[in-house]
Design a protein around this motif. Structure first.
Motif, PDB file in Angstrom:
ATOM      1  N   ALA A 263       0.998  -1.363   0.052  1.00 60.67           N
ATOM      2  CA  ALA A 263       0.064  -0.026   0.044  1.00 60.67           C
ATOM      3  C   ALA A 263       0.836   1.122  -0.089  1.00 60.67           C
ATOM      4  N   ALA A 264       1.944   1.178   0.583  1.00 58.88           N
ATOM      5  CA  ALA A 264       3.028   2.423   0.461  1.00 58.88           C
ATOM      6  C   ALA A 264       3.720   2.453  -0.510  1.00 58.88           C
ATOM      7  N   ARG A 265       3.644   1.409  -1.700  1.00 59.74           N
ATOM      8  CA  ARG A 265       4.510   1.651  -2.783  1.00 59.74           C
ATOM      9  C   ARG A 265       3.629   2.488  -4.080  1.00 59.74           C
ATOM     10  N   SER A 266       4.540   2.875  -4.872  1.00 63.15           N
ATOM     11  CA  SER A 266       3.780   3.390  -6.030  1.00 63.15           C
ATOM     12  C   SER A 266       2.427   2.532  -6.774  1.00 63.15           C
ATOM     13  N   PRO A 267       1.357   2.824  -6.465  1.00 61.91           N
ATOM     14  CA  PRO A 267       0.169   2.167  -7.257  1.00 61.91           C
ATOM     15  C   PRO A 267       0.577   1.500  -8.765  1.00 61.91           C
ATOM     16  N   PHE A 268       0.823   2.726  -9.503  1.00 61.37           N
ATOM     17  CA  PHE A 268       1.372   2.196 -10.810  1.00 61.37           C
ATOM     18  C   PHE A 268       2.294   1.409 -10.765  1.00 61.37           C
ATOM     19  N   SER A 269       3.396   1.430 -10.138  1.00 61.43           N
ATOM     20  CA  SER A 269       4.520   0.446 -10.299  1.00 61.43           C
ATOM     21  C   SER A 269       4.190  -1.120 -10.023  1.00 61.43           C
ATOM     22  N   VAL A 270       3.489  -1.017  -8.813  1.00 62.11           N
ATOM     23  CA  VAL A 270       2.879  -2.138  -8.713  1.00 62.11           C
ATOM     24  C   VAL A 270       2.100  -2.954  -9.490  1.00 62.11           C
ATOM     25  N   CYS A 271       1.166  -2.237 -10.194  1.00 60.00           N
ATOM     26  CA  CYS A 271       0.381  -2.873 -11.187  1.00 60.00           C
ATOM     27  C   CYS A 271       1.338  -3.220 -12.357  1.00 60.00           C
ATOM     28  N   VAL A 272       1.963  -2.341 -12.885  1.00 61.80           N
ATOM     29  CA  VAL A 272       3.033  -2.717 -13.760  1.00 61.80           C
ATOM     30  C   VAL A 272       3.859  -3.842 -13.539  1.00 61.80           C
ATOM     31  N   THR A 273       4.318  -3.962 -12.286  1.00 61.10           N
ATOM     32  CA  THR A 273       5.267  -5.022 -11.844  1.00 61.10           C
ATOM     33  C   THR A 273       4.321  -6.472 -12.021  1.00 61.10           C
ATOM     34  N   LEU A 274       3.161  -6.433 -11.427  1.00 64.08           N
ATOM     35  CA  LEU A 274       2.518  -7.779 -11.330  1.00 64.08           C
ATOM     36  C   LEU A 274       2.330  -8.312 -12.950  1.00 64.08           C
ATOM     37  N   ALA A 275       1.854  -7.109 -13.708  1.00 64.03           N
ATOM     38  CA  ALA A 275       1.557  -7.478 -15.120  1.00 64.03           C
ATOM     39  C   ALA A 275       2.906  -8.306 -15.871  1.00 64.03           C
ATOM     40  N   ALA A 276       3.808  -7.431 -15.598  1.00 65.81           N
ATOM     41  CA  ALA A 276       4.908  -7.565 -16.226  1.00 65.81           C
ATOM     42  C   ALA A 276       5.445  -9.097 -15.782  1.00 65.81           C
ATOM     43  N   LEU A 277       5.316  -9.434 -14.421  1.00 71.90           N
ATOM     44  CA  LEU A 277       5.839 -10.777 -13.899  1.00 71.90           C
ATOM     45  C   LEU A 277       4.948 -11.702 -14.466  1.00 71.90           C
ATOM     46  N   ARG A 278       3.731 -11.394 -14.500  1.00 69.42           N
ATOM     47  CA  ARG A 278       2.843 -12.660 -15.443  1.00 69.42           C
ATOM     48  C   ARG A 278       3.464 -12.775 -16.650  1.00 69.42           C
ATOM     49  N   ARG A 279       3.558 -11.765 -17.106  1.00 66.63           N
ATOM     50  CA  ARG A 279       3.946 -11.895 -18.645  1.00 66.63           C
ATOM     51  C   ARG A 279       5.267 -12.637 -18.859  1.00 66.63           C
ATOM     52  N   ALA A 280       6.167 -12.312 -17.895  1.00 67.70           N
ATOM     53  CA  ALA A 280       7.553 -12.856 -17.936  1.00 67.70           C
ATOM     54  C   ALA A 280       7.568 -14.445 -17.747  1.00 67.70           C
ATOM     55  N   ALA A 281       6.347 -14.777 -17.218  1.00 66.63           N
ATOM     56  CA  ALA A 281       6.416 -16.220 -17.032  1.00 66.63           C
ATOM     57  C   ALA A 281       5.910 -16.932 -18.296  1.00 66.63           C
ATOM     58  N   THR A 282       5.418 -16.396 -18.963  1.00 65.76           N
ATOM     59  CA  THR A 282       4.991 -16.798 -20.538  1.00 65.76           C
ATOM     60  C   THR A 282       6.074 -16.739 -21.606  1.00 65.76           C
ATOM     61  N   LEU A 283       7.269 -15.796 -21.319  1.00 63.91           N
ATOM     62  CA  LEU A 283       8.166 -15.423 -22.378  1.00 63.91           C
ATOM     63  C   LEU A 283       9.188 -16.438 -22.688  1.00 63.91           C
ATOM     64  N   GLY A 284       9.585 -17.102 -21.535  1.00 66.52           N
ATOM     65  CA  GLY A 284      10.420 -18.397 -21.924  1.00 66.52           C
ATOM     66  C   GLY A 284      11.978 -18.014 -21.671  1.00 66.52           C
ATOM     67  N   SER A 285      12.142 -16.846 -22.022  1.00 60.44           N
ATOM     68  CA  SER A 285      13.733 -16.678 -21.936  1.00 60.44           C
ATOM     69  C   SER A 285      14.214 -15.482 -21.428  1.00 60.44           C
ATOM     70  N   LEU A 286      15.463 -15.325 -20.968  1.00 59.33           N
ATOM     71  CA  LEU A 286      16.231 -14.269 -20.468  1.00 59.33           C
ATOM     72  C   LEU A 286      16.250 -13.040 -21.455  1.00 59.33           C
ATOM     73  N   ASP A 287      16.434 -13.346 -22.642  1.00 56.77           N
ATOM     74  CA  ASP A 287      16.598 -12.331 -23.830  1.00 56.77           C
ATOM     75  C   ASP A 287      15.051 -11.658 -23.914  1.00 56.77           C
ATOM     76  N   ALA A 288      13.945 -12.541 -23.845  1.00 61.30           N
ATOM     77  CA  ALA A 288      12.671 -12.169 -23.996  1.00 61.30           C
ATOM     78  C   ALA A 288      12.304 -11.061 -22.947  1.00 61.30           C
ATOM     79  N   VAL A 289      12.688 -11.354 -21.643  1.00 63.83           N
ATOM     80  CA  VAL A 289      12.369 -10.733 -20.727  1.00 63.83           C
ATOM     81  C   VAL A 289      13.054  -9.338 -20.634  1.00 63.83           C
TER      82      VAL A 289
END
Length: 341
Positions: A263-289
């Motif tokens: 709750a103390a973190r940037s709300p925008f950053s938290v939402c971006v981070t969660l979406a980016a983390l979930r997408r990273a799980a589907t990308l399959g490689s370090l280079d793609a991330v």
């Protein structure tokens, strides 16, 4: 080989070992553009040097390997209207991270002491990652209105259960034993063993993790798996926060502390981070991330929360950031930068 002191990185050759020493100890070896540029150049040279059979990475001083990137300088470049200089840091840093991840020779990273943010990028993609009883790892970017970059989401997306989600959203600090549990490190050794391990690398032989120390060790985060795995599921950051706030099972105190942190973190950053983390799980490689990281970093060059978060935490050190959204629920999905929206 002589020192490269003007860039705060030293490169030494001892036998078959090429030794990288991050040498900015007063800043816990935080990475600057000259540092990552020098790293990229030297690593490329050693990749083609038949006399170098293994590379080791350590940090000067007693505090740690690397506290991250010098985001204060990045912020100042943005304030000065020099977005190209700010983005050059991220682009070069990510080049180094990808180079380490695909290096044609063994890279041994010593994650002794503080290893956070850009330090995870330098160490977390190495072929042998050594943690100690002094290790403190974190991806602390939501504190400064940014997102966990340097390929860190590639690692956290592969962590057991939702442990990676917990660390990414809260910016929490974890131990060396936790680093092994998370898959960010391979082995836990005594910090006193480091000189001997470095000396052994001069032969060009790289030991197996199990020959160095513990690869399965009791980790504090393991005790919190029940509430972490239950609360951090899904793609809705606001729903995650609510579950943490309402958790009344075992570990309720820790769950509520995690809720307060998010709750103390940037709300925008938290939402971006969660979406980016979930997408990273589907990308399959370090280079793609890392490609995702580049796109997001460039988008964050125009993000007020990044400048504000760095100001509050690292410039004024007032710890009073004024985020542009009042809560996670106020961040519309349509505001997420490409490729997440």
């Amino acid at each position: 080989m002589g020192d490269v002191t003007e860039t705060n990185v030293r490169f030494e050759r001892r036998g078959a070992l090429g030794h990288v020493i991050l040498d900015r100890p007063k800043a816990i070896n935080s990475l600057t553009l000259p540092m990552v540029t020098a790293l990229r150049t030297q690593l490329r040279e050693w990749a083609d040097d038949g006399a170098v059979e293994v590379v080791a990475i350590t940090g000067a001083g007693e505090k740690g390997l690397c506290a991250g990137g010098d985001v204060v300088s990045v912020r100042q470049a943005l304030l000065d209207g020099d977005a190209d200089a700010a983005m050059a840091f991220f682009d070069t840093e990510y080049d180094v991270d990808g180079l380490i991840g695909a290096y044609p020779k063994p890279v041994v990273a010593f994650m002794d002491g503080v290893c956070m943010g850009g330090g995870i990028g330098i160490a977390g993609h190495a072929s042998l990652r050594i943690a100690t009883e002094r290790t403190k790892i974190a991806m602390p970017e939501t504190k400064i209105g940014f997102f966990p970059d340097v390929g860190g989401l590639h690692l956290l997306a592969s962590a057991p259960g939702e442990l990676g989600t917990h660390l990414a959203l809260t910016s929490s600090v974890a131990t060396g034993a936790d680093a092994v549990l998370l898959g960010v490190a391979d082995v836990l050794v005594s910090s006193e063993a480091i000189p001997g391990i470095l000396a052994g690398l001069e032969s060009g032989e790289v030991p197996a993790p199990a020959d160095l120390g513990s690869t399965t060790h009791p980790a504090p985060l393991e005790e919190d798996r029940a509430w972490i795995d239950a609360c951090y599921t899904g793609d809705d950051a606001a729903a995650i926060l609510t579950r943490l706030q309402e958790w009344d099972g075992e570990g309720a105190e820790n769950a509520h502390a995690a809720a307060e942190a998010i709750a103390a973190r940037s709300p925008f950053s938290v939402c971006v981070t969660l979406a980016a983390l979930r997408r990273a799980a589907t990308l399959g490689s370090l280079d793609a991330v890392l490609d995702q990281d580049r796109a997001l970093a460039h988008a964050f060059g125009d993000e007020p929360d990044f400048r504000e978060g760095v100001r509050a935490l690292l410039v004024d050190k007032s710890n009073d950031p004024h985020w542009r959204h009042d809560s996670l629920a106020d961040v519309p999905r349509s505001e997420l930068p490409a490729p997440l929206a």
